[in-house]
Design an enzyme around this catalytic site. Sequence first.
Site, PDB file in Angstrom:
ATOM      1  N   HIS A  15      -3.927  17.998  -7.896  1.00  0.00           N
ATOM      2  CA  HIS A  15      -5.042  18.223  -6.977  1.00  0.00           C
ATOM      3  C   HIS A  15      -5.008  17.217  -5.826  1.00  0.00           C
ATOM      4  O   HIS A  15      -4.926  16.012  -6.054  1.00  0.00           O
ATOM      5  CB  HIS A  15      -6.346  18.062  -7.771  1.00  0.00           C
ATOM      6  CG  HIS A  15      -7.575  18.464  -7.039  1.00  0.00           C
ATOM      7  ND1 HIS A  15      -8.727  17.725  -7.091  1.00  0.00           N
ATOM      8  CD2 HIS A  15      -7.851  19.534  -6.251  1.00  0.00           C
ATOM      9  CE1 HIS A  15      -9.670  18.338  -6.383  1.00  0.00           C
ATOM     10  NE2 HIS A  15      -9.157  19.431  -5.859  1.00  0.00           N
ATOM     11  N   HIS A  57     -10.049  17.132   3.460  1.00  0.00           N
ATOM     12  CA  HIS A  57     -10.956  17.863   2.571  1.00  0.00           C
ATOM     13  C   HIS A  57     -12.319  18.099   3.204  1.00  0.00           C
ATOM     14  O   HIS A  57     -12.857  19.203   3.171  1.00  0.00           O
ATOM     15  CB  HIS A  57     -11.122  17.102   1.252  1.00  0.00           C
ATOM     16  CG  HIS A  57     -12.066  17.774   0.312  1.00  0.00           C
ATOM     17  ND1 HIS A  57     -13.434  17.576   0.359  1.00  0.00           N
ATOM     18  CD2 HIS A  57     -11.856  18.667  -0.689  1.00  0.00           C
ATOM     19  CE1 HIS A  57     -14.014  18.304  -0.582  1.00  0.00           C
ATOM     20  NE2 HIS A  57     -13.078  18.979  -1.230  1.00  0.00           N
TER      21      HIS A  57
HETATM   22  O1  G3P Z   1      -8.431  24.370  -4.657  1.00  0.00           O
HETATM   23  C1  G3P Z   1      -9.155  23.954  -5.754  1.00  0.00           C
HETATM   24  C2  G3P Z   1     -10.114  22.845  -5.430  1.00  0.00           C
HETATM   25  O2  G3P Z   1      -9.473  21.924  -4.608  1.00  0.00           O
HETATM   26  C3  G3P Z   1     -11.372  23.340  -4.760  1.00  0.00           C
HETATM   27  O3  G3P Z   1     -12.318  22.353  -4.581  1.00  0.00           O
HETATM   28  O4  G3P Z   1     -13.547  20.719  -3.215  1.00  0.00           O
HETATM   29  O5  G3P Z   1     -11.578  19.972  -4.495  1.00  0.00           O
HETATM   30  O6  G3P Z   1     -11.287  21.399  -2.484  1.00  0.00           O
HETATM   31  P1  G3P Z   1     -12.165  21.052  -3.649  1.00  0.00           P
HETATM   32 MG    MG Z   2      -9.146  21.757  -2.468  1.00  0.00          MG
END
Ligand code: G3P
Ligand code: MG
Length: 251
Positions: A15, A57
């Site tokens: 992630h 982000h």
């Molecule tokens: O793509 C999955 C996840 O990254 C979605 O949430 O807020 O971490 O971008 P976020």
């Molecule tokens: Mg994401």
Amino acid sequence: MEALPPWPYPLWIAHRGAGKLAPENTLAAFRVGLALGYQMAECDVTLSGDGVPFLLHDARLERTTNGFGLARLQPWSAMAQLNAGRWHGTEFATEPLPTLAALAGLARETGLMLNLELKPGPEDDARCGRIAATEAQRLWASIETPPPLLSSFSIEALAAARDHAPALPRALLLERVSDGWRDAARELGAVAVVIEHRAVDAEVVLQALESGLRVLCYTVNGEAEARRLEDAGVDGLITDAIDRLGPQALP
Ligand code: G3P
Ligand code: MG
């Protein structure tokens, strides 16, 4: 029920590049993920005011850079000067915000596969989907790894991606499974849904399969939960816990 086409991506996806181990969405983060055996990373793609796709982000710059304000309103020439790593630690003090083009360079060099989450700024959904997807399709056309998987919570961004970069696979991001989720994914020509992990069980995976969709989950940071989801039949686990879970940690 028809068999799904082969899935070219690995189960484990880091992630934001390296979870919490390095500053999110920086090239340093992807290198940390690679060093821990991850072959694929998720990251967030947005646009500058003048239409340059880059990794960030939040809609605003404050949390992860030394800049201020909405990224959507600023030219890339200004954001290219910002520091995107110092907030995380002094060892990342020289880390810039990466462009999508710089990320493609790393993918070419290392073979890293990507899940590019389209993250439009305010009221920028269609423009972000169109420009980021078109640019990703152009950049990855000459890269030998499987194409980047485009995902988004924004149906408008994914529809623009479908219309302008049809060769790239798409996935609809869902916080929960609610009425019409499969119809929405089907209309987008999606190959997968990426669902918040607590909303996923074997029944959801079966329903997705009946609609020709794979299921990936975010953000899975516990070993027992990872095993539950694997048993339920999911095809992807997006995790922050890249030092505890994943290619090297779980048999
Ligand atoms: O793509 C999955 C996840 O990254 C979605 O949430 O807020 O971490 O971008 P976020
Ligand atoms: Mg994401």
